[in-house]
Design a protein around this motif. Structure first.
Motif: not given
Length: 506
Positions: A31-42
Motif C-alpha cells: 500500500a506504500e510507494s517506492v522509487d527505483l533509481r537509474c542513471q547513465f554516467v560517463d
C-alpha cells in the motif's frame, strides 16, 4: 550489474558495465510507494537511443513495464503496473520511476536497460523486497489437569501473514516443549504458528510461560506472557465444616459451611437432606446451611453438592441432636450474677463496719477523722483551787464541764471521758492528752469499750438524787450591777470549787 554476450569481458565491456547506476536492493511495504533509481554516467561518445524498465517476478515471465524514447517519449506497455508506474524526470540520463499502491506480488527484480550505439544494451538491476508486518497473537488453551501423563497444548502463539517469515521462541518455568510450523500464502507472505505442550498438573498453577516473536519489520521482539493458573482446570473438591458435635435441643443459629475449590471455580452449590424434605428450621444462604433452632427434625444427614463445567463433587455430614443440660450461652451470665452479688454483699458489710466504728469513736469523745469531738483539740479546761464564794466542798466524783469553741457559751457534760483505770479521777493534763493523742493510740482504747459503758452507767446511777456539785449565782445586784466573774463564766469542778472558764486555755 551488467549483461554481456561474451564469456570473457574486455576492458571496454567492463567499463560500459559501470555506467548504469542503480540501488542493488530496496525495501517497501504494501500500500506504500517506492522509487527505483537509474542513471547513465560517463557516456562519452556513446549514443543513448532508448531506456526501458523490465520487471521479473519471483515466479513467472519478464514484463516490460515502462519505456522512454527521446523522440517518442514515455510509453507503458500492458502489465500489472498499468496506472501505478510513472517516470520521475523522463530523460535518458535519469529515467528513474515511481511505483505506487504496492502489492505483495510486486516483489521481484527490476532492470533498467539502455539501448546504446555502438556499445549495444547496458543495464542495472534492483531487487525490490516487499516486507509485511506480521499480525502477532498469543492465547492460552483451556485444558484439564492430566492424569494420563501425556503432554497437551496449554498455550499457542502465531505470527500471521508476515514477510519474511517470523521466528517464535518460548520461555517458561514449567519445562514444557514447543512445536512450530509455517505456511506460505499466495502473495508470498508466511504464517508461523507455534504451540507449547505440557503435562498439566495442579502444581503448575500460578506458573508462567512467555511467547516471543521476532521479525525483520519489528524494532524488537514482541512478548506475550501467559499465566497457566487460570487455565489449568480440574473438577471441584468439596468439604463441609462447622459441625461441633454439640447440637442440643434449643440451640440457635447452628451453621454448616460448604467449602469448594476447583478451576474454574464452582458456581453451583446445592444442599439436600438424606431424610427427604429440608426441615422448616433450616435456611439456605449460598454455601451456608443455617439452623435457626435445633430440634429433632435436624437429626439427619446433610449433603452439599458443587459443580463446575468439568465435573460434580459431593460431601455429607451427619448431625446428631442431643438433650440440653445446661445452656452454655447462659452459664457465663449465672456465674457473673453470683460473683456480682458476693461483691455487693462484701461492700455493704464493709460500709456498715466503718459506720459502726466511727459512731463508737464519736460516742467516746473523738471522731475517726481527727476533728474535734466531745473533747476537741481546742478546749478550755478548768480545775484546781475552790472559790470561796461559790465552793460547795469536795466532790471528786462529779462530772467535768468543758466549754467548746464550736458552741460558745454552752455547758457540756462528758462523764468519765478519761480512759484510765476504773475509779480513778482524770486530771486536766490527762484530759488534754486524751484529746491530742493520735489515731494509733486511740485505737488502744477500743478494747475497753465495754468497761467504759459500765463506768458510764455507774456514774449515772451515782448522780441520781444528789445535789448538783455546783452553784452559780448572779451578783449583779449585790455588787452594784458589776460582778467580778460573770455567772456564765463560772464552772463547777469535781473538787467542789468553781472557777472561771478563762482560767486555762489550751
Amino acid at each position: 550489474m551488467c549483461f554481456t554476450h561474451s564469456l570473457f569481458l574486455s576492458p571496454s565491456t567492463a567499463a560500459s558495465c559501470q555506467r548504469v547506476r542503480v540501488v542493488p536492493e530496496v525495501e517497501a511495504y504494501p500500500a506504500e510507494s517506492v522509487d527505483l533509481r537509474c542513471q547513465f554516467v560517463d557516456g562519452g561518445n556513446t549514443k543513448l537511443t532508448q531506456v526501458s524498465w523490465i520487471w521479473e517476478p519471483t515466479e513467472g515471465q519478464r514484463d516490460n513495464i515502462a519505456v522512454f524514447h527521446p523522440i517518442y517519449g514515455e510509453s507503458f506497455p500492458e502489465s500489472p503496473f498499468n496506472g501505478r508506474v510513472r517516470f520521475i524526470q523522463g530523460t535518458l540520463t535519469n529515467p528513474s520511476i515511481t511505483i505506487s499502491s504496492l502489492k505483495m506480488a510486486d516483489a521481484g527484480r527490476y532492470t533498467c536497460e539502455y539501448a546504446t550505439y555502438p556499445s549495444g544494451n547496458e543495464q542495472g538491476t534492483t531487487n525490490l523486497v516487499i516486507l509485511a508486518k506480521p499480525k502477532n497473537s498469543a492465547s492460552p488453551v483451556v485444558v484439564q489437569a492430566s492424569t494420563s501423563g501425556k503432554p497437551v497444548v496449554v498455550a499457542q502463539c502465531e505470527a500471521a501473514d508476515g514477510k519474511p517469515a517470523a521466528t517464535i521462541k518460548w520461555m517458561g518455568e514449567v519445562g514444557g516443549t514447543d512445536n512450530t510450523t509455517s505456511k506460505k500464502g499466495l502473495d508470498g507472505t508466511v504464517t508461523v504458528r507455534s504451540v507449547y505442550l505440557l503435562v498439566p498438573t495442579p502444581e503448575d498453577n500460578g506458573k508462567e510461560v512467555t511467547c516471543m516473536i521476532s521479525q525483520r519489520t519489528q524494532d524488537k521482539p514482541q512478548t506475550f506472557p501467559m499465566k497457566l493458573s487460570s487455565y489449568l482446570c480440574n473438577p471441584p473438591t468439596v468439604t463441609i465444616v462447622g459441625y461441633d458435635n454439640n447440637w442440643y435441643i434449643g440451640r440457635t443459629d447452628a451453621v454448616l459451611t460448604c467449602k469448594a475449590t476447583g478451576n474454574p471455580a464452582p458456581t453451583n452449590v446445592t444442599w439436600t437432606a438424606m431424610s427427604g424434605r429440608m426441615p422448616d428450621t433450616v435456611q439456605i444462604a449460598d454455601n451456608k446451611l443455617i439452623v435457626r433452632k435445633v430440634d429433632e427434625a435436624v437429626n439427619t444427614t446433610f449433603v452439599c453438592e458443587v459443580k463446575n463445567r468439568l465435573g460434580v463433587s459431593k460431601h455429607q455430614v451427619t448431625t446428631a441432636v442431643i438433650e440440653a443440660i445446661v445452656d452454655p450461652s447462659n452459664a457465663g451470665v449465672v456465674v457473673g450474677a453470683i460473683i456480682g452479688s458476693l461483691l455487693a454483699l462484701l461492700l455493704v458489710s464493709s460500709l456498715i463496719a466503718v459506720l459502726v466504728t466511727r459512731s463508737r469513736r464519736q460516742r467516746r469523745g473523738y471522731p475517726g477523722n481527727g476533728e474535734p469531738g466531745a473533747y476537741g483539740n481546742k478546749a478550755r479546761l478548768f480545775g484546781g483551787a475552790g472559790n470561796k464564794n461559790e465552793g460547795t466542798g469536795a466532790n471528786i466524783n462529779g462530772p467535768i464541764y468543758t466549754y467548746r469553741e464550736s458552741d460558745p457559751g454552752a455547758l457540756a457534760e462528758n462523764v468519765n471521758d478519761f480512759h484510765g483505770p476504773p475509779g480513778s479521777t482524770p486530771t486536766a493534763h490527762d484530759i488534754l492528752l486524751s484529746s491530742e493523742m493520735d489515731e494509733a493510740e486511740r485505737r488502744k482504747f477500743d478494747a475497753l469499750d465495754d468497761s467504759l459503758e459500765e463506768e458510764e452507767e455507774r456514774y449515772d446511777s451515782f448522780s441520781v438524787g444528789m445535789v448538783p456539785a455546783y452553784h452559780i449565782h448572779r451578783h449583779n445586784e449585790e455588787m452594784g450591777g458589776v460582778s467580778m466573774y460573770l455567772d456564765d463564766d463560772m464552772e463547777s469542778q469535781r473538787d467542789g470549787s468553781v472557777i472561771s472558764r478563762t482560767a486555762i486555755y489550751v
